[in-house]
Design an enzyme around this catalytic site. Structure first.
Site, mmCIF file in Angstrom:
data_model
loop_
_atom_site.group_PDB
_atom_site.id
_atom_site.type_symbol
_atom_site.label_atom_id
_atom_site.label_comp_id
_atom_site.label_asym_id
_atom_site.label_seq_id
_atom_site.Cartn_x
_atom_site.Cartn_y
_atom_site.Cartn_z
ATOM 1 N N HIS A 92 0.838 -1.200 0.000
ATOM 2 C CA HIS A 92 0.000 0.000 0.000
ATOM 3 C C HIS A 92 0.865 1.239 0.000
ATOM 4 C CE1 HIS A 92 -4.142 -1.456 1.025
ATOM 5 N NE2 HIS A 92 -3.452 -2.518 1.377
ATOM 6 N N HIS A 99 -12.060 7.438 14.464
ATOM 7 C CA HIS A 99 -11.005 6.624 15.059
ATOM 8 C C HIS A 99 -9.975 7.592 15.618
ATOM 9 C CE1 HIS A 99 -12.503 3.631 11.867
ATOM 10 N NE2 HIS A 99 -13.071 3.358 13.027
ATOM 11 N N GLU A 157 -8.947 10.367 12.783
ATOM 12 C CA GLU A 157 -9.535 10.078 11.482
ATOM 13 C C GLU A 157 -11.060 10.066 11.587
ATOM 14 O OE1 GLU A 157 -7.947 6.472 9.883
ATOM 15 O OE2 GLU A 157 -5.865 7.048 10.237
ATOM 16 N N HIS A 168 -4.554 -0.779 11.770
ATOM 17 C CA HIS A 168 -3.791 0.456 11.866
ATOM 18 C C HIS A 168 -4.029 1.161 13.193
ATOM 19 C CE1 HIS A 168 -1.734 3.956 10.352
ATOM 20 N NE2 HIS A 168 -2.803 4.717 10.289
ATOM 21 N N HIS A 188 -7.939 0.334 14.406
ATOM 22 C CA HIS A 188 -9.082 0.175 13.515
ATOM 23 C C HIS A 188 -8.617 -0.537 12.254
ATOM 24 C CE1 HIS A 188 -7.166 4.084 12.741
ATOM 25 N NE2 HIS A 188 -7.515 3.929 11.474
#
Length: 438
Positions: free
Chosen positions: A287, A360, A336, A330, A366
């Site tokens: 990613h 979050h 967030e 993460h 999360h």
């Protein structure tokens, strides 16, 4: 509309040709007998690259109004200590929109603060609001003296009249009304959306670094309204609502504030269609960080750290090999807040709904729910279209945001079973696993 981001624009209503003064900003007598008025969005002595101001040529100056008086703030707040801190993963079901047959609610009355941090007095902070309304603002406008408003419609288009002209903003578009700009909102049915407010900084395009000169949100795709005026008197009083130091105040005047015949400058409202975002994505394995999806950023004084980023997760191709393609598990030093304009978010296709949200908080873990993890751990990795028909977004901030009493309790939309979407995750650990021979 005219195109560009941060440009030096000049615009005059076609009904009054030549209304922009030539060769100077503040002539002794302006064309058509107009008043010259400067709107400054930065300190006078800011470097030229960050100096924001526009000159407005109007029928009457904005100073001509009765004194401001306090008014009810409703669910709009900057009090971050209403309830005890809550580090849990939070998710909200779609926020309720009042029925027009039951109660008339305009944009200002429909503002509800969900979370935030910092302080508008010290010019350093953030607030996140929902708007849910069903009625247009009549002989009323709003001015935010505290900061910039990034508005994300989710249901129902909104017609925004500003001192600079009009903008129709539809779901899958965003607009920014910068600090101090007066505006009014017309709606056409029951309407809902999200607002990111930042204190002390203006939104700008993110730096591109190794991406180079082009990509992400291109400047040419931002649109600014063109001059439009109304010479409109209101015998019973036009209401100016001012958000100042986190509180609301109102005053009366007998004329419309949208009486600007011409203007020029680089401090303007603007809008952007999210479909124009040029997506950068991984084409090999693993990613890239979600920062590659940043549309706009409000920078802090620390290099590379934002007061707030506006990030989207648009339709794109997924082609990464040997990779778990959805978002990974993460924990983050940023807060967030996510919203969904339309469709189904890939990491949580069931519980996360358009018009809802999630938060979050800093260092709260999360990631994908059970179904997403199991499905994508065994998926055949072929090129696939990701997020078709979907637009999710994130307000990401370096501030540790507090949730309001309205967000935790009064709205009655908090999904208290959210944590259960991870409860069925099971161990796949195999101590006897051996790497395959090549």
């Amino acid at each position: 509309m005219t195109n560009g981001f941060g440009n030096e624009f000049a615009s005059e209503d076609s009904r009054c040709p030549g209304s922009l003064p030539e060769g100077q900003n503040n002539p002794q007598v302006c064309p058509y007998g107009l008043y010259a008025e400067q709107l400054s969005g930065s300190a006078f002595t800011c470097p030229r690259s960050t100096n924001k101001r526009s000159w407005l040529y109007r029928i009457l100056p904005s100073v001509r109004h009765k004194p401001f008086s306090p008014m009810s703030c409703g669910d709009l707040t900057e009090s971050w200590n209403e309830v005890e801190p809550d580090p849990n993963q939070l998710r909200w079901k779609p926020f309720n929109i009042p029925k027009s047959s039951e109660k008339k609610v305009d944009f200002i009355l429909g503002l509800h603060t969900v979370c935030g941090a910092g302080d508008s007095k010290s010019r350093n902070g953030i607030a996140i609001h929902m708007y849910t309304c069903n009625t247009s603002m009549i002989d009323k406008c709003f001015q935010n003296a505290d900061g910039d408003l990034l508005i994300v419609p989710q249901q129902g288009e909104i017609l925004i009249t500003t001192e600079f002209g009009k903008m129709m903003v539809e779901p899958n578009e965003i607009c920014v009304i910068q600090q101090g700009m007066r505006f009014s909102v017309d709606v056409f049915r029951e309407t809902r959306g999200y607002i990111l407010e930042v204190f002390g900084a203006h939104f700008e395009l993110p730096d591109l670094g190794p991406i180079g000169a082009n990509g992400l949100a291109n400047p040419r795709d931002f649109q600014t309204p063109v001059a439009w005026y109304e010479d409109h008197t209101v015998a019973i009083g036009y209401t100016i609502v001012n958000k100042y130091q986190g509180k609301l105040f109102s005053c009366q005047q007998d004329f419309s504030p949208f009486n600007v015949v011409a203007w020029h400058g680089n401090y303007t409202p603007y809008k952007y269609n999210l479909e124009n975002f040029m997506v950068i994505n991984c084409v090999a394995f693993d990613h890239a960080d979600p920062s590659i999806f940043t549309v706009l950023t409000a920078k802090s004084t620390r290099p590379g750290v934002a007061i707030a980023d506006f990030v989207i997760f648009p339709p794109r191709w997924g082609v990464a090999n040997h990779t778990f393609r959805p978002p990974y598990y993460h924990r983050n030093c940023m807060s967030e807040f996510m919203g969904l304009i339309k469709g189904h978010y890939e990491a949580k296709e069931e519980g996360f709904q358009p018009g809802g949200a999630s938060l979050h908080s800093i260092m709260t873990p999360h990631g994908p729910d059970v179904d997403c993890f199991e499905k994508n751990s065994t998926a055949v990795l072929k090129p696939e279209r990701v997020a078709s028909g979907t637009m999710a977004f994130m307000f990401e901030s370096s501030f540790s945001m507090a949730v309001t009493k309205w967000g935790l309790d009064t709205c009655h939309r908090l999904d208290k079973s959210y944590y259960k979407c991870w409860e069925a995750l099971k161990s796949h650990f195999n101590p006897n696993w051996k790497p395959s021979s090549k």
